[in-house]
Design an enzyme around this catalytic site. Sequence first.
Site, PDB file in Angstrom:
ATOM      1  N   GLU A 108      -7.759 -19.842 -53.625  1.00 12.79           N
ATOM      2  CA  GLU A 108      -8.484 -19.391 -52.095  1.00 12.79           C
ATOM      3  C   GLU A 108      -9.586 -20.587 -51.810  1.00 12.79           C
ATOM      4  OE1 GLU A 108      -8.729 -17.996 -49.467  1.00 12.79           O
ATOM      5  OE2 GLU A 108     -10.104 -16.207 -49.325  1.00 12.79           O
ATOM      6  N   ASP A 112     -16.534 -15.631 -49.271  1.00 15.04           N
ATOM      7  CA  ASP A 112     -17.437 -15.392 -48.549  1.00 15.04           C
ATOM      8  C   ASP A 112     -17.983 -13.917 -48.861  1.00 15.04           C
ATOM      9  OD1 ASP A 112     -19.476 -15.266 -46.161  1.00 15.04           O
ATOM     10  OD2 ASP A 112     -17.924 -15.425 -44.899  1.00 15.04           O
ATOM     11  N   ASP A 168     -10.900 -23.961 -41.454  1.00 12.12           N
ATOM     12  CA  ASP A 168     -10.690 -24.115 -40.045  1.00 12.12           C
ATOM     13  C   ASP A 168     -11.902 -23.700 -39.184  1.00 12.12           C
ATOM     14  OD1 ASP A 168      -9.793 -21.667 -40.567  1.00 12.12           O
ATOM     15  OD2 ASP A 168      -9.283 -21.540 -38.395  1.00 12.12           O
TER      16      ASP A 168
HETATM   17  P1  IMP Z   1     -14.036 -13.018 -47.077  1.00 11.10           P
HETATM   18  O1  IMP Z   1     -13.116 -12.059 -47.085  1.00 11.10           O
HETATM   19  O2  IMP Z   1     -15.102 -12.502 -46.110  1.00 11.10           O
HETATM   20  O3  IMP Z   1     -14.757 -13.370 -48.603  1.00 11.10           O
HETATM   21  O4  IMP Z   1     -13.677 -14.252 -46.303  1.00 11.10           O
HETATM   22  C1  IMP Z   1     -13.056 -15.481 -46.627  1.00 11.10           C
HETATM   23  C2  IMP Z   1     -12.164 -16.025 -45.856  1.00 11.10           C
HETATM   24  O5  IMP Z   1     -13.204 -16.216 -44.670  1.00 11.10           O
HETATM   25  C3  IMP Z   1     -11.714 -17.418 -46.262  1.00 11.10           C
HETATM   26  O6  IMP Z   1     -10.647 -17.604 -46.806  1.00 11.10           O
HETATM   27  C4  IMP Z   1     -11.782 -18.254 -44.940  1.00 11.10           C
HETATM   28  O7  IMP Z   1     -10.540 -18.235 -44.203  1.00 11.10           O
HETATM   29  C5  IMP Z   1     -12.850 -17.506 -44.043  1.00 11.10           C
HETATM   30  N1  IMP Z   1     -14.188 -18.341 -43.961  1.00 11.10           N
HETATM   31  C6  IMP Z   1     -15.211 -17.864 -44.877  1.00 11.10           C
HETATM   32  N2  IMP Z   1     -16.305 -18.559 -44.881  1.00 11.10           N
HETATM   33  C7  IMP Z   1     -15.782 -19.769 -43.831  1.00 11.10           C
HETATM   34  C8  IMP Z   1     -16.261 -21.016 -43.732  1.00 11.10           C
HETATM   35  O8  IMP Z   1     -17.548 -21.339 -43.802  1.00 11.10           O
HETATM   36  N3  IMP Z   1     -15.587 -21.772 -42.872  1.00 11.10           N
HETATM   37  C9  IMP Z   1     -14.316 -21.624 -42.530  1.00 11.10           C
HETATM   38  N4  IMP Z   1     -13.857 -20.153 -43.112  1.00 11.10           N
HETATM   39  C10 IMP Z   1     -14.560 -19.625 -43.751  1.00 11.10           C
HETATM   40 MG    MG Z   2      -9.918 -19.174 -41.766  1.00  8.80          MG
END
Ligand code: IMP
Ligand code: MG
Length: 183
Positions: A108, A112, A168
């Site tokens: 991955e 986040d 992105d």
């Molecule tokens: P989660 O489900 O909240 O952990 O989101 C993870 C996904 O959100 C990652 O695979 C990214 O595609 C996107 N993401 C989270 N933080 C960032 C960032 O700082 N820049 C770009 N994409 C992010």
């Molecule tokens: Mg993304």
Amino acid sequence: MNATTADPRLAGRALRRVAFDEAQIAGRVREMGAEITAAYPEGELLVLGLLKGSFIFLSDLVRNIHRPLQVDFLVASSYGDAMVSSGLVRLLYDPETELEGKDILLVEDIVDSGRTLNRLMDLLIERRPRSLEICALLHKHIAAELRHPTKFVGFDAPHEFLVGYGLDHAEHFRHLPYIASLK
Ligand code: IMP
Ligand code: MG
């Protein structure tokens, strides 16, 4: 490096700062490749990249893993706003490779909230792999919801919105060779 608005790849957008430059990334990816090589002395290793964000990281990472392996990809879609993960994840592309009995390394770009990975791990565990681990280039460490620990992490990420090296903003900036935050 001096990444400014002068970088023609930025289409005039200004960077706040470069968080990780090319040399730092290359050095860390080499170390991660060595860690992964050592962690899997035997077994069939399948490196599964989560598209699109992992595509550059994955291509550098696998070239630093010095053992046999296979590569496949997952395409997941989360519903709703792209900036806030809803936790509702659906597979748009399912790996064609057999997962049962394999050591799966899910790659991955950035963790986040951890919601995307939680859902994907549940889906993958149903396929009865021999083992299933997460490798993320960046980790924001605010993933209170992540049930599965991230075994391999490249860098602790600042709590800023990052772009480049696969990451992105509205599909832009994935091709930057460094990781930066936008102004
Ligand atoms: P989660 O489900 O909240 O952990 O989101 C993870 C996904 O959100 C990652 O695979 C990214 O595609 C996107 N993401 C989270 N933080 C960032 C960032 O700082 N820049 C770009 N994409 C992010
Ligand atoms: Mg993304």
